[in-house]
Design an enzyme around this catalytic site. Structure first.
Site, PDB file in Angstrom:
ATOM      1  N   THR A  68     -37.642 -18.700 -34.555  1.00  0.00           N
ATOM      2  CA  THR A  68     -37.024 -18.060 -35.714  1.00  0.00           C
ATOM      3  C   THR A  68     -37.114 -16.540 -35.598  1.00  0.00           C
ATOM      4  O   THR A  68     -37.510 -16.010 -34.549  1.00  0.00           O
ATOM      5  CB  THR A  68     -37.619 -18.613 -37.037  1.00  0.00           C
ATOM      6  N   LYS A  72     -34.813 -15.113 -31.858  1.00  0.00           N
ATOM      7  CA  LYS A  72     -33.773 -16.063 -31.443  1.00  0.00           C
ATOM      8  C   LYS A  72     -32.914 -15.570 -30.270  1.00  0.00           C
ATOM      9  O   LYS A  72     -32.365 -16.370 -29.530  1.00  0.00           O
ATOM     10  CB  LYS A  72     -32.855 -16.386 -32.625  1.00  0.00           C
ATOM     11  N   GLY A 132     -20.749 -11.640 -44.029  1.00  0.00           N
ATOM     12  CA  GLY A 132     -21.915 -11.448 -43.173  1.00  0.00           C
ATOM     13  C   GLY A 132     -21.547 -11.632 -41.709  1.00  0.00           C
ATOM     14  O   GLY A 132     -20.518 -12.248 -41.392  1.00  0.00           O
ATOM     15  N   ALA A 133     -22.390 -11.077 -40.825  1.00  0.00           N
ATOM     16  CA  ALA A 133     -22.132 -11.208 -39.382  1.00  0.00           C
ATOM     17  C   ALA A 133     -23.448 -11.346 -38.619  1.00  0.00           C
ATOM     18  O   ALA A 133     -23.539 -11.002 -37.446  1.00  0.00           O
ATOM     19  CB  ALA A 133     -21.345 -10.002 -38.884  1.00  0.00           C
ATOM     20  N   THR A 158     -21.741  -3.822 -42.108  1.00  0.00           N
ATOM     21  CA  THR A 158     -21.614  -3.066 -40.856  1.00  0.00           C
ATOM     22  C   THR A 158     -20.419  -3.627 -40.090  1.00  0.00           C
ATOM     23  O   THR A 158     -20.501  -4.702 -39.479  1.00  0.00           O
ATOM     24  CB  THR A 158     -22.911  -3.202 -40.021  1.00  0.00           C
ATOM     25  N   VAL A 159     -19.315  -2.899 -40.144  1.00  0.00           N
ATOM     26  CA  VAL A 159     -18.044  -3.417 -39.606  1.00  0.00           C
ATOM     27  C   VAL A 159     -18.149  -3.714 -38.107  1.00  0.00           C
ATOM     28  O   VAL A 159     -17.592  -4.690 -37.611  1.00  0.00           O
ATOM     29  CB  VAL A 159     -16.906  -2.399 -39.884  1.00  0.00           C
ATOM     30  N   GLU A 160     -18.910  -2.871 -37.381  1.00  0.00           N
ATOM     31  CA  GLU A 160     -19.014  -3.056 -35.921  1.00  0.00           C
ATOM     32  C   GLU A 160     -19.562  -4.441 -35.573  1.00  0.00           C
ATOM     33  O   GLU A 160     -19.158  -5.044 -34.577  1.00  0.00           O
ATOM     34  CB  GLU A 160     -19.944  -1.994 -35.299  1.00  0.00           C
ATOM     35  N   LYS A 161     -20.469  -4.947 -36.396  1.00  0.00           N
ATOM     36  CA  LYS A 161     -21.046  -6.275 -36.098  1.00  0.00           C
ATOM     37  C   LYS A 161     -19.999  -7.359 -36.318  1.00  0.00           C
ATOM     38  O   LYS A 161     -19.960  -8.351 -35.584  1.00  0.00           O
ATOM     39  CB  LYS A 161     -22.267  -6.533 -36.988  1.00  0.00           C
ATOM     40  N   GLY A 250     -27.716 -23.740 -48.978  1.00  0.00           N
ATOM     41  CA  GLY A 250     -28.099 -23.793 -47.564  1.00  0.00           C
ATOM     42  C   GLY A 250     -29.189 -24.790 -47.211  1.00  0.00           C
ATOM     43  O   GLY A 250     -29.607 -24.865 -46.052  1.00  0.00           O
TER      44      GLY A 250
HETATM   45  P1  NAP Z   1     -29.403 -11.557 -40.322  1.00  0.00           P
HETATM   46  O1  NAP Z   1     -29.037 -11.947 -38.953  1.00  0.00           O
HETATM   47  O2  NAP Z   1     -30.457 -10.528 -40.532  1.00  0.00           O
HETATM   48  O3  NAP Z   1     -28.057 -11.056 -41.065  1.00  0.00           O
HETATM   49  C1  NAP Z   1     -28.108 -10.587 -42.397  1.00  0.00           C
HETATM   50  C2  NAP Z   1     -26.693 -10.375 -42.906  1.00  0.00           C
HETATM   51  O4  NAP Z   1     -26.754  -9.988 -44.290  1.00  0.00           O
HETATM   52  C3  NAP Z   1     -25.957  -9.267 -42.166  1.00  0.00           C
HETATM   53  O5  NAP Z   1     -24.584  -9.574 -42.113  1.00  0.00           O
HETATM   54  C4  NAP Z   1     -26.214  -8.053 -43.091  1.00  0.00           C
HETATM   55  O6  NAP Z   1     -25.247  -7.048 -42.983  1.00  0.00           O
HETATM   56  C5  NAP Z   1     -26.109  -8.711 -44.444  1.00  0.00           C
HETATM   57  N1  NAP Z   1     -26.801  -7.944 -45.479  1.00  0.00           N
HETATM   58  C6  NAP Z   1     -28.142  -7.891 -45.675  1.00  0.00           C
HETATM   59  N2  NAP Z   1     -28.405  -7.085 -46.732  1.00  0.00           N
HETATM   60  C7  NAP Z   1     -27.206  -6.630 -47.182  1.00  0.00           C
HETATM   61  C8  NAP Z   1     -26.819  -5.763 -48.232  1.00  0.00           C
HETATM   62  N3  NAP Z   1     -27.719  -5.197 -49.050  1.00  0.00           N
HETATM   63  N4  NAP Z   1     -25.493  -5.526 -48.428  1.00  0.00           N
HETATM   64  C9  NAP Z   1     -24.575  -6.072 -47.617  1.00  0.00           C
HETATM   65  N5  NAP Z   1     -24.882  -6.919 -46.584  1.00  0.00           N
HETATM   66  C10 NAP Z   1     -26.182  -7.181 -46.376  1.00  0.00           C
HETATM   67  O7  NAP Z   1     -29.876 -12.814 -41.177  1.00  0.00           O
HETATM   68  P2  NAP Z   1     -29.413 -14.338 -41.036  1.00  0.00           P
HETATM   69  O8  NAP Z   1     -30.367 -15.041 -40.155  1.00  0.00           O
HETATM   70  O9  NAP Z   1     -27.963 -14.389 -40.737  1.00  0.00           O
HETATM   71  O10 NAP Z   1     -29.711 -14.849 -42.527  1.00  0.00           O
HETATM   72  C11 NAP Z   1     -28.846 -14.480 -43.582  1.00  0.00           C
HETATM   73  C12 NAP Z   1     -29.124 -15.384 -44.782  1.00  0.00           C
HETATM   74  O11 NAP Z   1     -28.850 -16.740 -44.427  1.00  0.00           O
HETATM   75  C13 NAP Z   1     -30.582 -15.353 -45.242  1.00  0.00           C
HETATM   76  O12 NAP Z   1     -30.611 -15.449 -46.637  1.00  0.00           O
HETATM   77  C14 NAP Z   1     -31.182 -16.596 -44.606  1.00  0.00           C
HETATM   78  O13 NAP Z   1     -32.256 -17.107 -45.362  1.00  0.00           O
HETATM   79  C15 NAP Z   1     -30.000 -17.535 -44.622  1.00  0.00           C
HETATM   80  N6  NAP Z   1     -30.057 -18.523 -43.538  1.00  0.00           N
HETATM   81  C16 NAP Z   1     -30.072 -19.826 -43.895  1.00  0.00           C
HETATM   82  C17 NAP Z   1     -30.111 -20.795 -42.916  1.00  0.00           C
HETATM   83  C18 NAP Z   1     -30.136 -22.226 -43.327  1.00  0.00           C
HETATM   84  O14 NAP Z   1     -30.457 -23.086 -42.498  1.00  0.00           O
HETATM   85  N7  NAP Z   1     -29.774 -22.523 -44.545  1.00  0.00           N
HETATM   86  C19 NAP Z   1     -30.138 -20.438 -41.558  1.00  0.00           C
HETATM   87  C20 NAP Z   1     -30.110 -19.086 -41.235  1.00  0.00           C
HETATM   88  C21 NAP Z   1     -30.087 -18.136 -42.248  1.00  0.00           C
HETATM   89  P3  NAP Z   1     -25.407  -5.870 -41.883  1.00  0.00           P
HETATM   90  O15 NAP Z   1     -24.931  -6.433 -40.574  1.00  0.00           O
HETATM   91  O16 NAP Z   1     -24.555  -4.797 -42.396  1.00  0.00           O
HETATM   92  O17 NAP Z   1     -26.877  -5.507 -41.864  1.00  0.00           O
END
Ligand code: NAP
Length: 289
Positions: A68, A72, A132-133, A158-161, A250
């Site tokens: 995790t 990853k 999200g990205a 973040t548009v680049e992502k 989720g």
């Molecule tokens: P991650 O890789 O860190 O990505 C976070 C995403 O959220 C990015 O797109 C980020 O945008 C965006 N973000 C964070 N804060 C923001 C804000 N204040 N305003 C706008 N955008 C924001 O995290 P992840 O692993 O994808 O996880 C994201 C969510 O999904 C979490 O809540 C996590 O618990 C959940 N999740 C659930 C599962 C499941 O099995 N259900 C699995 C994985 C994740 P930027 O690129 O601009 O930073």
């Protein structure tokens, strides 16, 4: 857990932090239900120690690990074989030590797909939006591409992502129709079937936050899906629900990625009846705490 003996196989979650994890509950539940002699524990691995942790796990004859945040992507360089799905997503969440080799998989996509199909979400021919990205977005986008959605709109702070994710997907799926839009432009899109919320906005304790609050946009949807499971109903989901939109959180994605990982490690198929029984216990465990 009370029956640990000389033949017990060890598995566990590698991450930092891991103290919040629910994976031990799920895997030990499956072990009991399937009568498999194993134990699953959390491994807090400090930054800089991932390589010795993986080598040590192999040396200690562990059967497998989940990986995790934040490892990853980094873990991929220590593996011998990586499956196609994990390569498309660019991240590994499950590793299997087998016959002197280390295999990597990403079961988030399979977990998300199964969770969606269980409630009747269809992908083929649908117009979808992904907010999200990050890691969750990559797994969900890969499922959308693999299951022939008509169009993906990708929106990220973040548009680049978002552009990078679009390019990766188009490398693997050249026919894919995908556009990157900012939040304002997304709200103007007239036809939208499903919106997948994969940012961390709205996650506990910031439960009043939502990346989209415009009811006009939400009311167009057939499904609103959130990767977040704590709280069980995010602001994004409750606003969509108020417009008569069907919702999914989720928790199923988390649960079914564990099902797939368990099946890879032990070479079994968990019967659907056991999957459903364990899910009911898991849901109770999560939401009664
Ligand atoms: P991650 O890789 O860190 O990505 C976070 C995403 O959220 C990015 O797109 C980020 O945008 C965006 N973000 C964070 N804060 C923001 C804000 N204040 N305003 C706008 N955008 C924001 O995290 P992840 O692993 O994808 O996880 C994201 C969510 O999904 C979490 O809540 C996590 O618990 C959940 N999740 C659930 C599962 C499941 O099995 N259900 C699995 C994985 C994740 P930027 O690129 O601009 O930073």
């Amino acid at each position: 857990m009370n029956n640990i003996d000389g033949k017990t196989r060890t598995l566990g979650l590698i991450g930092n932090p891991v103290e919040h994890t629910m994976s031990p509950f799920i895997h030990n539940l499956f072990a009991n239900a399937m009568n498999i002699n194993m134990v699953y524990v959390p491994f807090h691995v400090e930054n800089g120690y991932l390589e010795p942790a993986i080598k040590g796990a192999k040396a200690l004859n562990l059967l497998g690990n989940n990986i995790t945040v934040p490892y990853k992507v980094e873990v991929m360089q220590y593996l011998d074989e990586i499956d196609k799905n994990a390569k498309v997503i660019g991240a590994v969440n499950t590793i299997h030590y087998k016959e002197d080799k280390i295999y990597g998989y990403n079961t988030d996509a399979a977990g998300f797909l199964k969770s969606s199909l269980k409630v009747g979400i269809e992908f083929e021919g649908k117009i979808v939006s992904i907010l999200g990205a990050g890691g969750a977005a990559k797994a969900i986008a890969a499922v959308c591409a693999e299951n022939r959605v008509k169009k993906i709109y990708l929106t990220n702070r973040t548009v680049e992502k978002a552009e990078a994710l679009k390019n990766t997907l188009q490398t693997h799926y050249p026919e894919l129709n995908i556009d990157v839009l900012d939040y304002n432009a997304l709200l103007l899109v007239e036809e939208m079937d499903i919106c997948f919320q994969t940012t961390s906005i709205g996650m506990f304790p910031n439960v009043e936050a939502s990346p989209i609050t415009e009811l006009n946009f939400l009311s167009k949807l057939k499904w609103a899906v959130d990767a977040i499971y704590n709280p069980s109903e995010t602001k994004f989901l409750s606003l969509a629900k108020s417009q008569g939109v069907k919702t999914l959180n989720g928790l199923g994605m988390l649960y079914y990625q564990a099902v797939r990982a368990f099946e890879i490690w032990h070479g079994v198929t968990i019967p659907e009846e056991i999957i459903d029984q364990c899910y009911a216990r898991f849901t109770q465990y999560v939401y009664s705490r």
